[in-house]
Design a protein around this motif. Sequence first.
Motif, PDB file in Angstrom:
ATOM      1  N   SER A 321       0.863  -1.190   0.000  1.00 27.29           N
ATOM      2  CA  SER A 321       0.000   0.000   0.000  1.00 27.29           C
ATOM      3  C   SER A 321       0.889   1.226   0.000  1.00 27.29           C
ATOM      4  N   LEU A 322       0.321   2.333  -0.458  1.00 29.21           N
ATOM      5  CA  LEU A 322       1.071   3.589  -0.503  1.00 29.21           C
ATOM      6  C   LEU A 322       0.248   4.666   0.202  1.00 29.21           C
ATOM      7  N   SER A 323       0.836   5.287   1.205  1.00 29.95           N
ATOM      8  CA  SER A 323       0.150   6.356   1.942  1.00 29.95           C
ATOM      9  C   SER A 323       0.901   7.671   1.788  1.00 29.95           C
ATOM     10  N   LEU A 324       0.131   8.737   1.537  1.00 33.53           N
ATOM     11  CA  LEU A 324       0.695  10.089   1.497  1.00 33.53           C
ATOM     12  C   LEU A 324       0.536  10.670   2.898  1.00 33.53           C
ATOM     13  N   HIS A 325       1.662  10.987   3.533  1.00 33.94           N
ATOM     14  CA  HIS A 325       1.592  11.379   4.952  1.00 33.94           C
ATOM     15  C   HIS A 325       1.482  12.884   5.161  1.00 33.94           C
ATOM     16  N   GLY A 326       2.120  13.651   4.309  1.00 35.93           N
ATOM     17  CA  GLY A 326       2.058  15.095   4.521  1.00 35.93           C
ATOM     18  C   GLY A 326       3.156  15.824   3.770  1.00 35.93           C
ATOM     19  N   ILE A 327       3.244  17.119   4.049  1.00 32.16           N
ATOM     20  CA  ILE A 327       4.193  17.990   3.355  1.00 32.16           C
ATOM     21  C   ILE A 327       4.916  18.856   4.378  1.00 32.16           C
ATOM     22  N   GLU A 328       6.213  18.833   4.329  1.00 34.65           N
ATOM     23  CA  GLU A 328       7.033  19.690   5.188  1.00 34.65           C
ATOM     24  C   GLU A 328       7.385  20.959   4.393  1.00 34.65           C
ATOM     25  N   GLY A 329       7.291  22.103   5.046  1.00 30.83           N
ATOM     26  CA  GLY A 329       7.701  23.343   4.388  1.00 30.83           C
ATOM     27  C   GLY A 329       6.552  24.171   3.852  1.00 30.83           C
ATOM     28  N   ALA A 330       5.381  23.539   3.705  1.00 30.61           N
ATOM     29  CA  ALA A 330       4.204  24.293   3.244  1.00 30.61           C
ATOM     30  C   ALA A 330       3.502  24.879   4.463  1.00 30.61           C
ATOM     31  N   PHE A 331       2.512  25.727   4.212  1.00 36.08           N
ATOM     32  CA  PHE A 331       1.700  26.251   5.305  1.00 36.08           C
ATOM     33  C   PHE A 331       0.907  25.085   5.906  1.00 36.08           C
ATOM     34  N   SER A 332       0.939  24.943   7.227  1.00 32.78           N
ATOM     35  CA  SER A 332       0.254  23.810   7.852  1.00 32.78           C
ATOM     36  C   SER A 332      -0.624  24.230   9.016  1.00 32.78           C
ATOM     37  N   GLY A 333      -0.727  25.525   9.257  1.00 32.29           N
ATOM     38  CA  GLY A 333      -1.529  25.994  10.381  1.00 32.29           C
ATOM     39  C   GLY A 333      -2.993  26.121  10.025  1.00 32.29           C
ATOM     40  N   SER A 334      -3.771  26.600  10.988  1.00 36.60           N
ATOM     41  CA  SER A 334      -5.165  26.888  10.694  1.00 36.60           C
ATOM     42  C   SER A 334      -5.243  28.287  10.080  1.00 36.60           C
ATOM     43  N   GLY A 335      -6.390  28.624   9.563  1.00 36.13           N
ATOM     44  CA  GLY A 335      -6.554  29.946   8.968  1.00 36.13           C
ATOM     45  C   GLY A 335      -5.933  30.047   7.590  1.00 36.13           C
ATOM     46  N   ALA A 336      -5.566  31.271   7.215  1.00 35.89           N
ATOM     47  CA  ALA A 336      -5.152  31.563   5.849  1.00 35.89           C
ATOM     48  C   ALA A 336      -3.798  32.259   5.854  1.00 35.89           C
ATOM     49  N   LYS A 337      -2.888  31.768   5.055  1.00 33.74           N
ATOM     50  CA  LYS A 337      -1.596  32.437   4.894  1.00 33.74           C
ATOM     51  C   LYS A 337      -1.267  32.453   3.415  1.00 33.74           C
ATOM     52  N   THR A 338      -0.984  33.638   2.876  1.00 32.99           N
ATOM     53  CA  THR A 338      -0.817  33.765   1.426  1.00 32.99           C
ATOM     54  C   THR A 338       0.635  33.591   1.016  1.00 32.99           C
ATOM     55  N   VAL A 339       1.166  32.422   1.368  1.00 35.35           N
ATOM     56  CA  VAL A 339       2.579  32.155   1.105  1.00 35.35           C
ATOM     57  C   VAL A 339       2.740  31.275  -0.130  1.00 35.35           C
ATOM     58  N   ILE A 340       3.809  31.528  -0.872  1.00 35.02           N
ATOM     59  CA  ILE A 340       4.291  30.573  -1.870  1.00 35.02           C
ATOM     60  C   ILE A 340       5.507  29.911  -1.239  1.00 35.02           C
ATOM     61  N   PRO A 341       5.351  28.677  -0.722  1.00 32.81           N
ATOM     62  CA  PRO A 341       6.491  28.046  -0.043  1.00 32.81           C
ATOM     63  C   PRO A 341       7.637  27.817  -1.035  1.00 32.81           C
ATOM     64  N   ALA A 342       8.853  28.140  -0.588  1.00 32.79           N
ATOM     65  CA  ALA A 342      10.023  28.076  -1.471  1.00 32.79           C
ATOM     66  C   ALA A 342      10.527  26.653  -1.671  1.00 32.79           C
ATOM     67  N   LYS A 343      10.347  25.828  -0.623  1.00 37.90           N
ATOM     68  CA  LYS A 343      10.864  24.461  -0.678  1.00 37.90           C
ATOM     69  C   LYS A 343       9.882  23.563   0.050  1.00 37.90           C
ATOM     70  N   VAL A 344       9.341  22.594  -0.650  1.00 33.46           N
ATOM     71  CA  VAL A 344       8.351  21.713  -0.036  1.00 33.46           C
ATOM     72  C   VAL A 344       8.799  20.259  -0.176  1.00 33.46           C
ATOM     73  N   ILE A 345       8.508  19.494   0.867  1.00 34.25           N
ATOM     74  CA  ILE A 345       8.984  18.113   0.940  1.00 34.25           C
ATOM     75  C   ILE A 345       7.791  17.211   1.194  1.00 34.25           C
ATOM     76  N   GLY A 346       7.387  16.468   0.170  1.00 34.70           N
ATOM     77  CA  GLY A 346       6.276  15.532   0.309  1.00 34.70           C
ATOM     78  C   GLY A 346       6.757  14.226   0.905  1.00 34.70           C
ATOM     79  N   LYS A 347       5.958  13.687   1.830  1.00 30.68           N
ATOM     80  CA  LYS A 347       6.345  12.434   2.497  1.00 30.68           C
ATOM     81  C   LYS A 347       5.347  11.339   2.145  1.00 30.68           C
ATOM     82  N   PHE A 348       5.864  10.203   1.699  1.00 32.34           N
ATOM     83  CA  PHE A 348       4.974   9.057   1.489  1.00 32.34           C
ATOM     84  C   PHE A 348       5.737   7.771   1.773  1.00 32.34           C
TER      85      PHE A 348
END
Lengths: 481, 481
Positions: A321-348
């Motif tokens: 099986s393959l699970s997508l766990h999350g992304i490091e470096g992107a916005f992860s909080g609640s609410g709204a943040k208008t960021v373009i993350p410079a470096k994102v790390i997908g984990k699976f």
Amino acid sequence: MSYDKLPLEPLFAKIDELKPQFISRLEKAIAIPSVSGDESLRPKVFEMSAFLVQELTNLGFDDIQLKDLGIQPPPVNDPKLQLPPIVLGKYGNDPAKKTVLVYGHYDVQPALKEDGWATEPFTMYHDTAKDILYGRGSTDDKGPVIGWLNVIQAHRELGWEFPVNLVVCFEGMEESGSLGLDELVAKEAKQYFKDVEQVTISDNYWLGTTKPVLTYGLRGCNYYQVIVEGPGADLHSGIFGGIIAEPMTDLIKVLSTLVDSSGQILIPGIKDMVAPLTDKEDKLYDAIDFSVEELNAAAGSKTSLHDNKKDILKHRWRYPSLSLHGIEGAFSGSGAKTVIPAKVIGKFSIRTVPNIESKKLDELVFKFAEEQFAKLGSPNKFKIELIHDGNYWVSDPFNASFQAASKATQDVWNIVPDFTREGGSIPITLTFEKELGVDVLLLPMGRGDDGAHSINEKLDVSNYINGCKTLGGYLHYYAKA
Amino acid sequence: MSYDKLPLEPLFAKIDELKPQFISRLEKAIAIPSVSGDESLRPKVFEMSAFLVQELTNLGFDDIQLKDLGIQPPPVNDPKLQLPPIVLGKYGNDPAKKTVLVYGHYDVQPALKEDGWATEPFTMYHDTAKDILYGRGSTDDKGPVIGWLNVIQAHRELGWEFPVNLVVCFEGMEESGSLGLDELVAKEAKQYFKDVEQVTISDNYWLGTTKPVLTYGLRGCNYYQVIVEGPGADLHSGIFGGIIAEPMTDLIKVLSTLVDSSGQILIPGIKDMVAPLTDKEDKLYDAIDFSVEELNAAAGSKTSLHDNKKDILKHRWRYPSLSLHGIEGAFSGSGAKTVIPAKVIGKFSIRTVPNIESKKLDELVFKFAEEQFAKLGSPNKFKIELIHDGNYWVSDPFNASFQAASKATQDVWNIVPDFTREGGSIPITLTFEKELGVDVLLLPMGRGDDGAHSINEKLDVSNYINGCKTLGGYLHYYAKA
């Protein structure tokens, strides 16, 4: 299944007689909050190791050792934080007998009353109406650890000779990555563990709540990260949106190609490595006690991908099986943040099964992900890496130890256990198998609903006491095998 | 462009003469670390409001008011945290003159030397070789705020009559969401602000580093979240991977359909709402001073989606863009965690431009996302919501205030300014326009490389002093218009 029964009734009767003492011993163990993941409670983990040493001493163990593992490596708050020791002990040293190593862990998961516990987590509560013992560590893994000690006490009080030489290996960091354990097992393989012929681990659970199981397989896990990197720093989406290639866009595109919503892995070549399902294996699943309803209850939702027991079990145990766990470096909080993350790390991660070769899997994953990124024509930088891997494990459920455990289970529970596998990993299983070159048996004591890492962790008294009988009976049958 | 020049040389000469005093006034303002986003520094934000009141009093303002905005709503650490007041003041009250409101903010972004500042962020450093003033708030927005006060001082010392009635509105929460400002503007529209005929905001920047600009447009922003929910709690991917529909898989699939790696929005119907590009507008971009190299330098990478100035500017200013910001609820740390997140919330926003209707956009986005999810055939729950929206803004660069500002800029800088738009939002622009029913002018003082929210924030002395001249000259031209 028919077999020559051993005359174990006196042992079982003695275990029943000692029930109050056994419950009291477990109560004392639960009262020590040996949470390995909480630095402030590290002294309690040490206190728990001392408790075990005292118990082993009282029971007549020889060569008891506290193996120092040194300072805990970062990240830690206290740079001098000491790792809890591994407790080793030997009971019996008769060259005419088989030598069995039993592994368990004396640390526990964190627990706070405020998390939603009905009772104080470190004060054992015996619900006498349901005959259930509640408390952190009751089932994971103090019940089984204490269970082995109970078996020895029962033999001593009966005046019975112990059927095997027993080596115990109890660690105090299992809930925090088993730091130092692999190295210790490797180091002691030809020393403290040199006579060991079999390893038994009681640190998993029945599949459900009513039928005992013996576990002969575990899936492996290869964990990957996909790194997409663009701008030199996070940017404002108002100023840069629409004019800069956004790493998140590329990462999401690549991640979306790996698996579909029905759980099918979309990376070519992986399926081809999976061992074909034989009729014989297919039939094995018929007997196993499980249902879609049990899965729904465990997941807390009706979102099963399969509508029948057999498909569920096969996809948990024998398919990847393959699970997508999350992304490091992107916005992860609640609410709204208008960021373009410079470096994102997908984990699976991919759960692996026979006969997936780990290195070959990495090659297929890397190649596919790189192709998917290349298709995007993006100017961003792309990299995919393996973070860690651990192999799958499958044993022979017809070998001597599994058959001995099956007989003992039938003696105690009057039913042939289910031979099951698990979807997750117990890495120490592979370590013992590899370093000691012996078979490993997974012989669970608790039920599938014990809530090992959750609130209101419990162990039914019937599982505890019958579990002790099963552990003891298993050693007798294994000695004769 | 030819125009009747006003005899402003004495004013400009006086401003040059007062340069040391103006730099000293800015230095005092920078020395107060009025960081609105740091609760522990809230007293300093209040101190900054008191500093302004003192300055306004010294300069002869009337009806100075500190508008109390009450307690800051959650999330806050201190439930009694007081919002900083809005500072209001009036300079002149002659019915024969026009009344201009100038808005600015006296709070600043956080700054720590350890973040990489070359000098102490709250101790102004005058690099006399480059003639640059470094310090937090120098350009955003203490320079412009103090600039308005400097203009009044220069008039007083010259003995000149001030050309307009000036109303100042300085807020202390701009860097933290302008809490309470919209309500205050609405409430005072017919009271404190009742005579205001024009609003001027100096809180943005030149596009580049050499050519003055006047800003007549801003993109809007509709911010959405996509919620996919399955299991009752986070699950272990070993046990549940392959048998449960994973919310992350569905979310990633949906997010991947919204935008492609070249920045094209894939949601049908949005492009159709964008105002067509006329030849006249297309030509406007020819004159503007900008280059791909400037974009690369600002982004810190060579990942531009367009290879020429005009396409970059159009995509920053007059076309919509869609950015994927991140995911709430998924694993976001470093390292590896084998979790199946139970509930994941994808965040994305669309920058809006004329003539995108906000409500129609929401409908298109919701419909498309729901269709994409439906295609997956997933048993998970799906929801898409608007978190917030703010409309785009476009003014007429040929109206009286823009033309007045253009003439003043030519007097000071000897060049016709670029008429620019911005990709981001300044929501207060719309609030003033809507609540007061008057035109708004964006008249920037600093350069594009001032590093407003970054380390080593700066304001060139030439921008500060010529900026003061431009602000003053603008009021004179506007008074005559």
